[in-house]
Write a protein that holds these residues in place. Sequence first.
Motif, short mmCIF file in Angstrom:
data_model
loop_
_atom_site.label_atom_id
_atom_site.label_comp_id
_atom_site.label_asym_id
_atom_site.label_seq_id
_atom_site.Cartn_x
_atom_site.Cartn_y
_atom_site.Cartn_z
N LEU A 216 1.13 -1.17 0.08
CA LEU A 216 -0.05 0.25 -0.07
C LEU A 216 0.86 1.00 0.05
O LEU A 216 0.57 2.25 -0.89
N ALA A 217 1.68 1.11 0.43
CA ALA A 217 2.34 2.32 0.37
C ALA A 217 3.78 2.47 -0.36
O ALA A 217 4.00 4.09 -0.61
N VAL A 218 3.55 1.45 -1.49
CA VAL A 218 3.79 1.96 -2.90
C VAL A 218 3.43 3.07 -3.80
O VAL A 218 3.37 2.97 -4.69
N LEU A 243 -8.67 5.83 0.89
CA LEU A 243 -8.56 3.79 1.09
C LEU A 243 -7.71 3.85 1.95
O LEU A 243 -8.46 3.42 2.99
N PHE A 244 -6.99 4.81 2.15
CA PHE A 244 -5.95 4.41 2.89
C PHE A 244 -6.66 5.22 4.83
O PHE A 244 -5.79 4.62 5.72
N THR A 245 -7.52 5.80 5.03
CA THR A 245 -7.53 6.83 5.87
C THR A 245 -9.50 6.13 6.46
O THR A 245 -8.79 6.27 7.02
N GLN A 246 -9.91 6.06 5.41
CA GLN A 246 -11.05 5.61 5.76
C GLN A 246 -11.76 4.45 4.81
O GLN A 246 -12.85 4.82 3.56
N TYR A 251 -12.31 -5.54 3.11
CA TYR A 251 -11.39 -6.57 2.92
C TYR A 251 -10.40 -4.56 2.86
O TYR A 251 -9.12 -5.56 3.17
N THR A 252 -10.47 -3.95 2.16
CA THR A 252 -9.76 -2.71 2.66
C THR A 252 -9.22 -2.44 4.29
O THR A 252 -8.39 -1.82 3.93
N GLN A 253 -10.21 -2.17 4.26
CA GLN A 253 -9.81 -2.09 5.70
C GLN A 253 -8.79 -3.53 6.63
O GLN A 253 -7.56 -3.00 7.48
N ALA A 254 -8.96 -4.11 6.41
CA ALA A 254 -8.18 -5.64 6.33
C ALA A 254 -6.77 -5.36 5.93
O ALA A 254 -5.95 -5.17 6.64
N VAL A 256 -5.17 -2.69 5.25
CA VAL A 256 -5.19 -1.44 6.05
C VAL A 256 -4.31 -1.72 7.56
O VAL A 256 -2.87 -1.36 7.60
N ALA A 257 -5.08 -2.45 7.86
CA ALA A 257 -5.22 -2.73 8.91
C ALA A 257 -3.61 -3.69 9.11
O ALA A 257 -2.86 -3.75 10.10
#
Length: 265
Positions: A216-218, A243-246, A251-254, A256-257
């Motif tokens: 995700l950082a890339v 996507l990365f803050t909200q 699946y996206t939440q997982a 990011v977590a």
Amino acid sequence: MPPPLLEVRNLQHHYPLPRTRLLGPRPVLPVLHGVDLDITAGRSLGVVGESGSGKSTLARIAMALETPVAGSVRLLGRDLHALPTRELRAARRDFQMVFQDPYGSLDPRQRVERIVTEPLRALHRPTRREAAERAAEVLAQVGLRPGDARKFPHEFSGGQRQRIAIARALITRPRLIVADEPVSALDVSVQAQVLNLLAELQERHGVTYLLISHDLAVVSHLCDEVLVLQAGRVVERGTPQQLFTQPQHPYTQALVAAVPRMPVV
């Protein structure tokens, strides 16, 4: 609003599996389920997801290296998978690919000049002088020296080899570059150098990127928009900040977590 440079619609794909019975139907492994995406010229779209989500298959189909079961891939309005072989070869001038392994994607028996001019020679037969001039031009663009053209891949570091791969992708002056995990095989310190190079090339030449990554950082560093792929289906799309803050989808939440965070001292 201008039409998208790359437009993918209802992309579906599966791979055949070995038969379980001699006379029974051959089972298949579904990989992509109706994927849609589009990228405007000069922008970057990242595709993220865990291993097995269909990211690399999507990249290969977008590059017309595999043929989908259904759906279309249009670049500059042309359906790549409907083009005759000769027209598809000519169309490849407009799109190139950077692979994950910077060493495995380079022929160790060839000198750098030969490697980076390979796409050019596949399209037409440049003169020796033209090939040398174009090789020197793209090597300079990626921060390598003219003398590097006479060397072999094993004489370079991992980051330098990926710069060679990027130079090869730039040689035809493409409109679109598909980068499949372009920095995952590199050290963290080198990753930033390569990502900054890609961003600089986009600003300088207006290159459009389709970036495939599990990191995700890339994608946050390079991409204007991000598409989240889960088991071959698009579950969310938005800007990196959205996507990365909200994140909205579980699946996206997982994803990011799962990003490692530095401990607070």
